[in-house]
Design a protein around this motif. Structure first.
Motif, PDB file in Angstrom:
ATOM      1  N   ALA A   1      45.553 -76.974 -21.676  1.00  0.00           N
ATOM      2  CA  ALA A   1      44.809 -76.430 -20.536  1.00  0.00           C
ATOM      3  C   ALA A   1      45.698 -75.711 -19.528  1.00  0.00           C
ATOM      4  CB  ALA A   1      44.025 -77.543 -19.838  1.00  0.00           C
TER       5      ALA A   1
ATOM      6  N   ASN B   1      40.518 -79.448 -17.330  1.00  0.00           N
ATOM      7  CA  ASN B   1      41.007 -80.021 -18.580  1.00  0.00           C
ATOM      8  C   ASN B   1      39.894 -80.289 -19.587  1.00  0.00           C
ATOM      9  OD1 ASN B   1      43.502 -79.871 -17.456  1.00  0.00           O
ATOM     10  ND2 ASN B   1      43.915 -82.068 -17.399  1.00  0.00           N
TER      11      ASN B   1
ATOM     12  N   SER C   1      38.529 -77.219 -21.075  1.00  0.00           N
ATOM     13  CA  SER C   1      39.409 -76.509 -21.996  1.00  0.00           C
ATOM     14  C   SER C   1      39.132 -76.866 -23.455  1.00  0.00           C
ATOM     15  CB  SER C   1      40.872 -76.767 -21.651  1.00  0.00           C
ATOM     16  OG  SER C   1      41.183 -76.092 -20.437  1.00  0.00           O
TER      17      SER C   1
ATOM     18  N   THR D   1      47.869 -81.864 -18.055  1.00  0.00           N
ATOM     19  CA  THR D   1      47.121 -80.647 -18.376  1.00  0.00           C
ATOM     20  C   THR D   1      47.429 -80.082 -19.772  1.00  0.00           C
ATOM     21  OG1 THR D   1      46.746 -80.081 -16.085  1.00  0.00           O
ATOM     22  CG2 THR D   1      46.743 -78.255 -17.628  1.00  0.00           C
TER      23      THR D   1
END
Lengths: 398, 112
Positions: free
Chosen positions: A158, A212, A215, A268
């Motif tokens: 992400a 996140n 994503s 992330t």
């Protein structure tokens, strides 16, 4: 694959969640500066959002996600969103474009850390346009748009490389070019409004779920995994930073929320590849790494004012490497060192190293050029009076 | 006894406060104020448009000290509050007739 209404509605919501992170950064930073620069700090985030929106729809999206040219950049086939339609695989292409837009915008907002309380608004607009085009778009293309990093197999779920390393190391370079604030190290520049910073941090944490989980680009199990590990890493980072700072004094609330953001930045890139226990370890280590990076920055007298480098940069590097250690095949289809695959760690080192070098050197050169062409910095008198009045003609007080 | 009122730059306040404490001057009342001096504030220029900043934030310290300490206080504020540029502020010394404590019935009258 046809359009999926569940996925589409989920990504619409995630896009809106991530949008809120940009003013969230503004509030976070706005509370950390002196009162005379609050409006300026908050406004820079809105400026970042507006500049990137226009850049992205015109050519930024195409440079990042257009047909690959030599592994380095996308073509201009989607100029002004030509051919980006209401249909797509799972979600509309237009929605994917918008989801990526809010990422690009928050990245530029994070960089304003480096120039807090001393940048000319006009110079920031020009710098921001060039930075997004020449630094962010290529990095996004390399990792996500079919460029050389994705060809090699370097992973970034992400945005550890694209968002956090680029913003963090870009901010460090930009801070070196623009120079320290007048009086830095001589007199106190304490945060003027800590509740505002906490509120901004809360919005970031909240928006990060969209960042996140979204994503995964679908409302599925992978999104749920990303959501859960994101929260665990943030909480672990918050507590780790707080504990580390407690040993040296009092457990400040600004430190705690900084630790949460360190944990968020680190998880992330890894959110789609690691499990909950790994997320806790990643968060704890990130909280400690980033805290000591901040102490190192202060010791060196670097005025990267609001710690985009220490928190996003260092956290992003750690998270990018952590994929190579903690990745589990059962989650994202990739094994890390613990499952016996050392190769992925080597790839991640290459990816992080290349991103650091490109973001740092590229931003340094770009900032130098803008500085020579038009001057990045306000005059000393304007800096003294504060950017609220000198750049916007507005003031917090009546 | 004298009342020393010092109007100084906000960013110099911490240094001045610490220097005064070193000299044993601890008690003070502090106010955030705005003001201007002979320069009538600052005028910024933007492409022909002038943006006047009429009143500039300052910190006002008020300290009641015994007569022999006045010189020390004035010298200390000068030494630690000065940048040498316009806007460094003013120090005003005024006579004080008496001070009365609120907590006790104690009243101290200025001697001749």
């Amino acid at each position: 694959m046809a359009l999926d209404t569940g996925d589409t509605s989920f990504i619409l919501i995630c896009t809106a969640l991530v949008m809120l992170m940009t003013p969230g950064v503004g509030l976070f930073y706005g509370g950390l500066v002196r009162r005379k620069n609050l409006i300026s700090m908050f406004a820079l985030s809105f400026v970042a959002f507006s500049v990137v929106t226009i850049q992205w729809f015109l050519f930024g999206y195409s440079l990042a996600f257009g047909t690959d040219v030599g592994g380095l950049i996308g073509s201009l086939e989607f100029f002004a969103l030509t051919g980006v339609g209401m249909d797509g695989e799972g979600i509309p292409d237009l929605l994917f474009m918008a989801f990526q837009l809010v990422f690009a915008a928050v990245t530029l907002a994070i960089i304003t850390s480096a120039v807090a309380e001393r940048i000319r608004l006009s110079a920031f607009i020009v710098f921001g346009l060039l930075w997004t085009t020449l630094i962010y778009d290529p990095l996004a293309h390399w990792v996500w748009g079919g460029g050389w990093m994705s060809e090699l197999g370097i992973l970034d779920f992400a945005g550890g490389i694209v968002v956090h390393i680029s913003a963090g190391f870009g901010a460090l370079a930009l801070a070196l070019v623009i120079g320290r604030r007048v009086g830095f190290g001589q007199y106190s520049m304490d945060p003027h409004n800590i509740p505002m910073t906490l509120l901004g941090g809360a919005l970031l944490w909240f928006g990060w779920f969209g960042f996140n989980a979204g994503s995964a680009l679908a409302a599925n199990g992978l999104a749920a995994n990303a959501f859960v590990v994101t929260n665990i890493s943030a909480a672990a980072g918050a507590l780790a930073w707080m504990a580390a700072s407690w040993i040296r004094g009092k457990p400040s609330s600004v430190g705690m929320i900084s630790g949460a953001i360190a944990g968020l930045g680190a998880i992330t890139p890894a959110a789609g590849f690691v499990g909950p226990l790994s997320a806790a370890i990643i968060g704890v280590i990130s909280g400690l790494f980033c805290y000591y990076a901040l102490l190192f920055r202060i010791r060196r007298g670097l005025d990267e004012s609001l710690d985009a480098w220490a928190i996003h940069g260092v956290g992003g590097v750690w998270g990018t490497l952590a994929i190579g250690v903690f990745a589990v095949a059962g989650i994202g289809g990739i094994s890390g060192l613990i499952e016996g695959n050392a190769g992925q760690l080597i790839l991640q080192v290459i990816g992080a190293g290349a991103a650091i070098a490109y973001a740092f050197v590229g931003t340094y050169l770009l900032a130098k050029i803008v500085d020579l062409a038009m001057g990045l910095r306000v005059s000393e008198e304007e800096e003294y009076v504060g950017l609220d009045i000198s750049q916007h003609g507005e003031s917090v007080q009546v | 006894m004298k009342m020393v009122v010092a109007i100084i730059r906000p960013e110099k306040f911490d240094g001045v406060k610490a220097a005064l404490a070193e000299k044993g001057i601890v008690g003070m009342t502090v106010t955030e104020v705005k003001g201007r001096g002979e320069q009538k504030g600052i005028s910024l220029q933007f492409r022909g448009r002038s943006v006047p900043v009429d009143l500039i934030p300052k910190i006002k310290l008020e300290m009641v000290v015994d007569d022999p300490e006045v010189e020390t206080v004035v010298a200390t504020v000068r030494a630690h509050g000065r940048t040498g540029k316009f806007g460094d502020g003013r120090i005003i010394v005024m006579p004080v007739e008496a001070i009365a404590k609120v907590r006790t019935d104690e009243t101290e009258v200025s001697g001749p």
